[in-house]
Write a protein that holds these residues in place. Structure first.
Motif, mmCIF file in Angstrom:
data_model
loop_
_atom_site.group_PDB
_atom_site.id
_atom_site.type_symbol
_atom_site.label_atom_id
_atom_site.label_comp_id
_atom_site.label_asym_id
_atom_site.label_seq_id
_atom_site.Cartn_x
_atom_site.Cartn_y
_atom_site.Cartn_z
ATOM 1 N N SER A 12 0.953 -1.081 0.100
ATOM 2 C CA SER A 12 -0.046 -0.130 -0.105
ATOM 3 C C SER A 12 1.077 1.088 0.164
ATOM 4 C CB SER A 12 -0.422 0.180 1.552
ATOM 5 O OG SER A 12 0.057 -0.087 2.471
ATOM 6 N N PRO A 13 0.375 2.733 -0.378
ATOM 7 C CA PRO A 13 1.082 3.363 -0.193
ATOM 8 C C PRO A 13 2.447 3.485 0.988
ATOM 9 C CG PRO A 13 -0.738 3.912 -1.048
ATOM 10 C CD PRO A 13 -0.889 2.586 -0.777
ATOM 11 N N GLY A 14 1.158 3.388 1.691
ATOM 12 C CA GLY A 14 1.695 3.832 3.170
ATOM 13 C C GLY A 14 2.934 2.702 3.611
ATOM 14 N N ALA A 15 2.823 1.830 3.365
ATOM 15 C CA ALA A 15 3.706 0.892 3.685
ATOM 16 C C ALA A 15 4.744 0.861 2.989
ATOM 17 C CB ALA A 15 2.963 -0.974 3.783
ATOM 18 N N GLU A 16 4.553 1.658 1.036
ATOM 19 C CA GLU A 16 6.065 1.338 0.975
ATOM 20 C C GLU A 16 6.974 2.526 0.884
ATOM 21 O OE1 GLU A 16 6.724 -0.491 -2.293
ATOM 22 O OE2 GLU A 16 4.887 -2.057 -2.085
ATOM 23 N N TYR A 17 6.133 3.480 1.831
ATOM 24 C CA TYR A 17 6.659 4.316 2.113
ATOM 25 C C TYR A 17 7.693 3.495 3.397
ATOM 26 C CZ TYR A 17 7.811 9.153 4.368
ATOM 27 O OH TYR A 17 8.162 9.910 5.008
ATOM 28 N N ILE A 18 7.007 2.746 4.193
ATOM 29 C CA ILE A 18 7.912 2.865 5.355
ATOM 30 C C ILE A 18 9.063 1.302 4.381
ATOM 31 C CG2 ILE A 18 8.381 1.070 7.314
ATOM 32 C CD1 ILE A 18 5.194 2.376 7.840
ATOM 33 N N ARG A 19 8.632 0.839 3.781
ATOM 34 C CA ARG A 19 9.663 0.122 3.147
ATOM 35 C C ARG A 19 10.457 0.328 2.636
ATOM 36 N NH1 ARG A 19 9.181 -5.156 -0.924
ATOM 37 N NH2 ARG A 19 11.685 -5.124 -1.530
ATOM 38 N N LYS A 20 10.734 1.669 2.372
ATOM 39 C CA LYS A 20 11.431 2.323 1.637
ATOM 40 C C LYS A 20 13.074 3.110 2.378
ATOM 41 C CE LYS A 20 10.366 4.630 -2.631
ATOM 42 N NZ LYS A 20 8.775 5.346 -2.390
ATOM 43 N N SER A 21 12.618 2.835 4.402
ATOM 44 C CA SER A 21 13.634 2.912 5.588
ATOM 45 C C SER A 21 14.023 1.984 6.046
ATOM 46 C CB SER A 21 13.116 3.997 6.645
ATOM 47 O OG SER A 21 12.081 4.690 5.307
ATOM 48 N N ILE A 22 13.177 0.603 5.691
ATOM 49 C CA ILE A 22 13.133 -0.485 6.167
ATOM 50 C C ILE A 22 14.664 -1.222 5.215
ATOM 51 C CG2 ILE A 22 13.037 -3.414 6.986
ATOM 52 C CD1 ILE A 22 10.124 -2.011 7.605
ATOM 53 N N LEU A 23 14.908 -1.235 4.681
ATOM 54 C CA LEU A 23 15.502 -1.991 3.774
ATOM 55 C C LEU A 23 17.058 -1.646 2.970
ATOM 56 C CD1 LEU A 23 13.162 -4.338 1.757
ATOM 57 C CD2 LEU A 23 13.944 -4.161 3.467
ATOM 58 N N ASP A 24 16.473 0.429 3.373
ATOM 59 C CA ASP A 24 17.558 1.391 2.742
ATOM 60 C C ASP A 24 19.142 0.481 3.228
ATOM 61 O OD1 ASP A 24 19.584 3.202 2.305
ATOM 62 O OD2 ASP A 24 18.111 4.589 2.966
ATOM 63 N N PRO A 25 19.322 0.238 2.437
ATOM 64 C CA PRO A 25 21.171 -0.568 2.800
ATOM 65 C C PRO A 25 22.376 0.944 3.212
ATOM 66 C CG PRO A 25 21.473 -0.246 0.702
ATOM 67 C CD PRO A 25 20.214 0.289 0.851
ATOM 68 N N GLU A 26 21.513 2.281 3.222
ATOM 69 C CA GLU A 26 23.069 2.879 3.766
ATOM 70 C C GLU A 26 21.884 3.763 5.939
ATOM 71 O OE1 GLU A 26 25.237 4.289 1.887
ATOM 72 O OE2 GLU A 26 24.177 3.287 0.552
ATOM 73 N N ARG A 27 20.953 2.983 5.900
ATOM 74 C CA ARG A 27 20.313 3.808 6.481
ATOM 75 C C ARG A 27 20.631 3.071 8.430
ATOM 76 N NH1 ARG A 27 18.267 -0.934 9.800
ATOM 77 N NH2 ARG A 27 17.197 -2.672 9.137
ATOM 78 N N PRO A 28 21.028 3.583 9.131
ATOM 79 C CA PRO A 28 21.368 3.678 10.807
ATOM 80 C C PRO A 28 20.735 1.883 11.185
ATOM 81 C CG PRO A 28 20.143 5.269 10.924
ATOM 82 C CD PRO A 28 19.995 4.672 9.866
ATOM 83 N N ASP A 29 21.620 1.152 12.338
ATOM 84 C CA ASP A 29 21.447 0.497 12.588
ATOM 85 C C ASP A 29 20.270 0.263 13.697
ATOM 86 O OD1 ASP A 29 23.094 -2.047 11.630
ATOM 87 O OD2 ASP A 29 24.186 -1.907 13.268
ATOM 88 N N LEU A 30 19.236 -0.623 14.065
ATOM 89 C CA LEU A 30 17.664 -0.544 14.551
ATOM 90 C C LEU A 30 17.715 -1.835 15.349
ATOM 91 C CD1 LEU A 30 15.377 0.306 11.982
ATOM 92 C CD2 LEU A 30 16.322 2.109 13.510
#
Ligand code: TMP
Length: 232
Positions: free
Chosen positions: A60-78
Motif C-alpha cells: 500500500s502507499p503507506g507501507a511502501e513508504y515505510i519499506r524504503k526506510s527499512i530496506l535502505d542499505p544506508e540506514r542506521p542500525d536499529l
C-alpha cells in the motif's frame, strides 16, 4: 494432457464460487516468490477468481513508504524490536487499506511475504521474543491469518546466487547482505514453521524450472482451496 514440449496444458476449468482467500508466499531470498505470486494470480483468473498479487513490506502507499526506510542499505542500525515495529507498522497499513477491504469484496489476495517472514527474520534470527511477536501479531493481524502459506524452499546458497543475479549491479538490501549461515538458519526456520502447522502451510520445492514450480503451487492451491476445481 501434455503438449509436445512436455508441459501440462490447462483443462477446461470449473468456475469457483466461494469465499475470497488470503494466500501468502514465504521463503528465503531468490526463491521466486514474486514471480510465482503473479503466476498464481493468472491461474486463478482462468477460474474466474478475482485476485491480485501484493508484497510485504509494502503493498500500500503507506507501507511502501515505510519499506524504503527499512530496506535502505544506508540506514542506521536499529534494534531488532524497533525494526520489527516498523515491519508491523507497514503491515498494519497494508491490512487496513488493501488486504481486508479486498477480501471483504470477495477478491483473493496473494501476498509475497507476511508475518511468517517477521517470525523468521526478526524472531528466529533477530532475537525478538515469541511473546513480543505475539503482542504485535494480535494487535495488527488479529484474525486476518492467511488461509494458506506456501513456503518456497531452496538450498540457501542457490537462493542467494539467484537473488544476486536478479539484482545485477544494484545494491543488495540490509537482509540480502547477511551471511550464508544466516540464510541457512532462515530456511530451517521456515521449514520448522511448516512442520509445526501443516494445516496452514505447504512446502514447495522451488528448485527447477519456473513452470514446474508454478504447477507444484497450483496443485496445492487447487487441492486445498478450490476443492480440486483445477487445471493441470
Ligand atoms: P524482498 O521484497 O526482496 O523479499 O525484501 C524484503 C526483505 O525484508 C527480505 O530480506 C526479508 C525482509 N523481511 C523481514 O526481515 N521481515 C518481514 O517481516 C518482512 C515482510 C520482510
Amino acid at each position: 494432457m501434455s503438449s509436445q514440449d512436455g508441459s501440462k496444458r490447462l483443462k477446461t476449468p470449473r468456475k469457483y464460487s466461494g469465499p475470497a482467500r488470503f494466500i501468502t508466499l514465504e521463503g528465503g531470498e531468490g526463491t521466486g516468490k514474486s514471480t510465482q505470486s503473479r503466476h498464481l494470480v493468472s491461474a486463478l483468473a482462468v477460474l474466474g477468481v478475482e485476485a491480485f498479487a501484493t508484497r510485504e513490506p509494502g503493498g500500500s502507499p503507506g507501507a511502501e513508504y515505510i519499506r524504503k526506510s527499512i530496506l535502505d542499505p544506508e540506514r542506521p542500525d536499529l534494534s531488532a524490536l524497533s525494526e520489527t515495529l516498523l515491519f508491523y507498522a507497514a503491515r498494519n497499513d497494508h491490512l487496513d487499506t488493501l488486504i481486508r477491504p479486498s477480501l471483504a469484496k470477495g477478491i483473493w489476495v496473494v501476498c509475497d511475504r507476511f508475518s511468517d517472514s517477521t517470525r523468521a527474520y526478526q524472531g528466529a534470527l533477530g532475537l525478538v521474543s515469541d511473546a513480543q511477536l505475539a503482542v504485535m501479531e494480535k494487535l495488527v493481524v488479529g484474525p486476518t491469518v492467511p488461509d494458506l502459506t506456501l513456503v518456497l524452499d531452496l538450498p540457501a546458497k542457490i537462493g542467494i546466487e539467484r537473488a544476486h543475479q536478479r539484482r545485477g549491479d544494484g545494491k543488495s538490501d540490509v537482509f540480502e547482505r547477511q551471511s550464508l549461515e544466516f540464510h541457512k538458519k532462515l530456511r530451517d526456520a521456515f521449514l520448522g514453521f511448516a512442520k509445526a502447522a501443516p494445516e496452514r502451510f505447504a512446502v514447495i520445492d522451488a528448485s527447477g524450472d519456473e513452470a514446474i514450480v508454478r504447477q507444484r503451487i497450483w496443485d496445492v492451491v487447487s487441492e486445498r482451496l478450490l476443492g480440486g476445481a483445477t487445471h493441470g
